[in-house]
Design a protein around this motif. Structure first.
Motif, PDB file in Angstrom:
ATOM      1  N   GLY A  46       0.837  -1.184   0.000  1.00  0.00           N
ATOM      2  CA  GLY A  46       0.000   0.000   0.000  1.00  0.00           C
ATOM      3  C   GLY A  46       0.860   1.216   0.000  1.00  0.00           C
ATOM      4  N   GLY A  47       0.259   2.372   0.155  1.00  0.00           N
ATOM      5  CA  GLY A  47       1.035   3.593   0.217  1.00  0.00           C
ATOM      6  C   GLY A  47       0.156   4.772  -0.066  1.00  0.00           C
ATOM      7  N   SER A  48       0.409   5.854   0.620  1.00  0.00           N
ATOM      8  CA  SER A  48      -0.436   7.008   0.488  1.00  0.00           C
ATOM      9  C   SER A  48      -0.418   7.552  -0.895  1.00  0.00           C
ATOM     10  CB  SER A  48       0.018   8.031   1.494  1.00  0.00           C
ATOM     11  OG  SER A  48      -0.138   9.299   1.047  1.00  0.00           O
ATOM     12  N   GLY A  49       0.611   7.437  -1.603  1.00  0.00           N
ATOM     13  CA  GLY A  49       0.561   7.961  -2.924  1.00  0.00           C
ATOM     14  C   GLY A  49       0.909   6.966  -3.927  1.00  0.00           C
ATOM     15  N   GLY A  50       1.383   5.861  -3.555  1.00  0.00           N
ATOM     16  CA  GLY A  50       1.828   4.864  -4.495  1.00  0.00           C
ATOM     17  C   GLY A  50       2.957   5.387  -5.312  1.00  0.00           C
ATOM     18  N   ASP A  51       3.788   4.612  -5.884  1.00  0.00           N
ATOM     19  CA  ASP A  51       4.627   4.928  -7.010  1.00  0.00           C
ATOM     20  C   ASP A  51       5.700   3.908  -7.179  1.00  0.00           C
ATOM     21  OD1 ASP A  51       5.973   6.345  -4.770  1.00  0.00           O
ATOM     22  OD2 ASP A  51       7.155   7.276  -6.284  1.00  0.00           O
ATOM     23  N   ILE A 162      12.329   6.954   1.322  1.00  0.00           N
ATOM     24  CA  ILE A 162      10.973   7.319   1.739  1.00  0.00           C
ATOM     25  C   ILE A 162      10.015   7.148   0.579  1.00  0.00           C
ATOM     26  CG2 ILE A 162       9.508   9.251   2.414  1.00  0.00           C
ATOM     27  CD1 ILE A 162      11.013   8.179   4.746  1.00  0.00           C
ATOM     28  N   ALA A 163      10.417   7.550  -0.630  1.00  0.00           N
ATOM     29  CA  ALA A 163       9.551   7.413  -1.802  1.00  0.00           C
ATOM     30  C   ALA A 163       9.203   5.951  -2.052  1.00  0.00           C
ATOM     31  CB  ALA A 163      10.224   8.029  -3.025  1.00  0.00           C
ATOM     32  N   ARG A 420       7.561  10.312 -10.831  1.00  0.00           N
ATOM     33  CA  ARG A 420       8.765  10.328  -9.998  1.00  0.00           C
ATOM     34  C   ARG A 420      10.004  10.372 -10.877  1.00  0.00           C
ATOM     35  NH1 ARG A 420      10.473   5.618  -5.615  1.00  0.00           N
ATOM     36  NH2 ARG A 420      12.680   6.111  -5.491  1.00  0.00           N
ATOM     37  N   ARG A 421      10.992  11.147 -10.460  1.00  0.00           N
ATOM     38  CA  ARG A 421      12.295  11.193 -11.140  1.00  0.00           C
ATOM     39  C   ARG A 421      13.378  11.143 -10.078  1.00  0.00           C
ATOM     40  NH1 ARG A 421      16.717  11.185 -13.778  1.00  0.00           N
ATOM     41  NH2 ARG A 421      16.902  12.206 -15.813  1.00  0.00           N
ATOM     42  N   ASP A 422      14.223  10.124 -10.125  1.00  0.00           N
ATOM     43  CA  ASP A 422      15.314   9.954  -9.160  1.00  0.00           C
ATOM     44  C   ASP A 422      16.576  10.631  -9.657  1.00  0.00           C
ATOM     45  OD1 ASP A 422      13.577   8.469  -7.671  1.00  0.00           O
ATOM     46  OD2 ASP A 422      14.530   6.537  -8.058  1.00  0.00           O
ATOM     47  N   ASN A 423      17.307  11.193  -8.720  1.00  0.00           N
ATOM     48  CA  ASN A 423      18.639  11.729  -9.008  1.00  0.00           C
ATOM     49  C   ASN A 423      19.450  11.674  -7.726  1.00  0.00           C
ATOM     50  OD1 ASN A 423      20.543  13.131 -10.857  1.00  0.00           O
ATOM     51  ND2 ASN A 423      20.408  14.738  -9.303  1.00  0.00           N
ATOM     52  N   LYS A 426      17.886  11.213  -4.086  1.00  0.00           N
ATOM     53  CA  LYS A 426      16.610  11.902  -3.919  1.00  0.00           C
ATOM     54  C   LYS A 426      15.624  11.532  -5.022  1.00  0.00           C
ATOM     55  CE  LYS A 426      18.857  15.773  -1.616  1.00  0.00           C
ATOM     56  NZ  LYS A 426      20.211  15.169  -1.708  1.00  0.00           N
ATOM     57  N   ALA A 427      14.347  11.698  -4.702  1.00  0.00           N
ATOM     58  CA  ALA A 427      13.263  11.539  -5.676  1.00  0.00           C
ATOM     59  C   ALA A 427      12.510  12.860  -5.747  1.00  0.00           C
ATOM     60  CB  ALA A 427      12.315  10.422  -5.257  1.00  0.00           C
ATOM     61  N   VAL A 428      12.327  13.381  -6.954  1.00  0.00           N
ATOM     62  CA  VAL A 428      11.636  14.651  -7.119  1.00  0.00           C
ATOM     63  C   VAL A 428      10.307  14.423  -7.840  1.00  0.00           C
ATOM     64  CG1 VAL A 428      13.730  16.039  -7.080  1.00  0.00           C
ATOM     65  CG2 VAL A 428      12.880  15.191  -9.256  1.00  0.00           C
ATOM     66  N   TYR A 429       9.320  15.212  -7.452  1.00  0.00           N
ATOM     67  CA  TYR A 429       7.966  15.106  -8.003  1.00  0.00           C
ATOM     68  C   TYR A 429       7.432  16.506  -8.321  1.00  0.00           C
ATOM     69  CZ  TYR A 429       7.799  10.441  -5.678  1.00  0.00           C
ATOM     70  OH  TYR A 429       8.028   9.164  -5.228  1.00  0.00           O
ATOM     71  N   PRO A 430       7.881  17.144  -9.377  1.00  0.00           N
ATOM     72  CA  PRO A 430       7.276  18.418  -9.749  1.00  0.00           C
ATOM     73  C   PRO A 430       5.959  18.198 -10.490  1.00  0.00           C
ATOM     74  CG  PRO A 430       9.022  17.881 -11.286  1.00  0.00           C
ATOM     75  CD  PRO A 430       9.013  16.780 -10.249  1.00  0.00           C
TER      76      PRO A 430
END
Length: 515
Positions: A46-51, A162-163, A420-423, A426-430
């Motif tokens: 599960g997950g609050s936002g999934g991804d 965390i992501a 999602r984009r990892d770098n 970190k994972a960024v979600y604009p």
């Protein structure tokens, strides 16, 4: 009469406890007859936002494009990458330079390429000081929208660890979530069966008094050595007691409880649905198939704490509720920036009577026929925590003529989505797109207003016949009218929880495409 349990899927999470982080009602859910049909639990992600368990693009008649895959580690980028017309180099060319300045340069280029409001960015030099996270948030567009709110309240950046946890539902945690009641008290909203919180005798409705000691100032620590000691009242009027919880591996079940029963001569199904995670689709298929076998003609979908997640799961859920009459119509059209006009034209997620996408580890194959309930009306229990993919479900169903009766409070107002984009680490979600339904509507940044207002009732378990939001839905179902609301119970004034300030479970604040 219990339903036949479906087979348990593989969890893909070594060493987890197999417990959900959400509660089962402790009293009968539809306590209106002797026969209550509880749907069997499954160990599922599960997950609050999934991804981010990394499935490929969802197959569909008009598939949405997959975001660029995370680049593999490489040597330092070429010193002279070809700049875009804006003057920023391609993000791939500056990826994986894991210094503060290198990460900031990547973020600036990536937002130039993907961000929905890229033209409105208040530019800052990537050589500026501060953390990478501070730099990311400083670029986001905060000018007011037409509702007077900051335009971008949702883009975020977090660690990859965390992501991953938010998307899969696998975490090292205490197994509880908090929310404020009408008196402003911090109350337990959800407790996972078998979790440390459950083993300590905690349940929905308990009130937090003080946090006395902890080594991680978060209720979502994701650390095996994490602990917290606090005082709690099991009810707002009971004596306080001290509790110490130690974090354990947990696997969140996105559908921790469902049941069916006869109410006023009608067959009613109810399900608590908390996350559009990367395992939600299997659980929803199981649940809808079981409800179909029980010949339900009304469904109460409890998404009061569902913060959203994967849109393919939202599309499957909506298709199963609506049935074949919606087949081929638009569930959601993704509207990107003007830089991505071609993607906008191609990016339609349709209603389908068949499974359009099967994520890795699923028990269900792409192309299989989905169970269909063929409902002209659906009841949705909602609060300000009902967000993104949950709201897309409401909007998508309304777009094809399903009467969605919203019971509770206004939803959070997130018609936007991202990938999602990892770098580096970190994972960024604009924010990348705004979603619209079959009728072209997607302007709900102020949230959906409830059909019947009803306060969240922490004094009863979810699904209990006397729980206020649930009872309000049943009343409307039987009478066509909203139930008269007494004032939310207000207990004697009390100060906010004392001691150490604790962070809540981080949300995924938007709808997520396939990574």
């Amino acid at each position: 009469m219990p339903l036949t349990p479906p087979p348990r899927p593989a969890t893909g999470h070594p060493g987890h406890s197999g417990h959900s982080r959400h509660p089962q009602p402790s009293r009968p859910m539809l306590a209106l007859s002797a026969s209550l049909l509880a749907l069997a639990q499954l160990v599922a992600c599960g997950g609050s936002g999934g991804d981010e368990a990394a499935p490929p693009p969802a197959p569909s008649p008009s598939p949405s494009p997959a975001p660029a895959p995370a680049p593999s580690p490489s040597p330092a980028p070429s010193p002279s990458p070809a700049p875009s017309p804006s003057g920023h180099p391609p993000s791939d060319s500056v990826a994986n330079v894991c210094t503060p300045e290198g990460e900031r340069r990547f973020i600036r280029s990536y937002l130039d390429e993907k961000y929905l409001w890229y033209r409105e960015i208040n530019d800052r030099n990537a050589t500026t000081g501060g953390t990478v996270e501070d730099y990311f948030f400083s670029l986001l567009v905060k000018t007011p929208d037409r509702h007077g709110q900051a335009k971008d309240r949702f883009s975020f950046i977090t660690s990859k660890a965390i992501a991953d946890s938010l998307s899969s539902g696998a975490s090292v945690s205490y197994g509880l979530r908090w929310a404020k009641d009408a008196s402003g008290r911090q109350r337990i909203a959800l407790v996972a069966k078998g979790s440390p919180a459950d083993q300590a005798g905690l349940a929905r409705g308990a009130q937090l008094v003080d946090v006395l000691d902890t080594n991680v100032d978060s209720w979502f620590p994701n650390r095996p050595d994490a602990y917290v000691t606090f005082t709690v009242r099991d009810t707002p009027t009971s004596a306080a007691r001290q509790v110490t919880l130690r974090a354990q591996p947990l696997q969140e079940d996105p559908v921790p409880f469902a049941a069916a029963d006869t109410v006023g001569g009608q067959r009613v199904g109810y399900l608590v649905f908390n996350d559009f995670s990367n395992a939600a689709q299997d659980r929803l298929i199981d649940t809808m198939a079981a409800l179909k076998e029980r010949h339900v003609n009304h469904v109460i979908l409890d998404m009061r704490y569902n913060g959203g997640g994967y849109l393919y799961a939202a599309a499957s859920l909506s298709a199963m509720l609506a049935g074949p009459a919606a087949n081929g119509k638009v569930f959601q059209q993704f509207q990107y920036s003007d830089k991505r006009a071609a993607e906008t034209r191609q990016s339609v997620l349709p209603f389908s009577t068949q499974l359009l996408y099967s994520p890795p580890g699923s028990r269900y194959a792409q192309g299989m026929a989905l169970p269909a309930l063929n409902l002209p009306r659906v009841y949705v229990l909602a609060t300000g925590n009902t967000c993104s993919a949950s709201e897309a479900t409401v909007n998508g169903l309304r777009g094809v003529g399903v009467d969605v009766v919203l019971v509770g409070g206004a939803t959070c107002g997130k018609p936007y989505g991202f990938s999602r984009r990892d770098n580096c680490d970190k994972a960024v979600y604009p924010i990348e797109f705004q979603g619209v339904n079959h009728q072209g509507f997607g302007d709900y940044a102020a949230g959906f207003t409830p059909t019947c207002a009803a306060h969240d009732d922490f004094d009863h378990p979810l699904g209990h016949v006397n729980e206020n939001m649930f009872a309000t839905a049943l009343h409307h179902m039987q009478t066509g009218q909203c139930r008269a609301q007494a004032s939310a119970p207000k207990h004697a004034p009390a100060p906010a929880p004392g001691g150490i300030a604790m962070q809540e479970r981080p949300p995924i604040p938007g709808s997520i495409l396939l990574p």
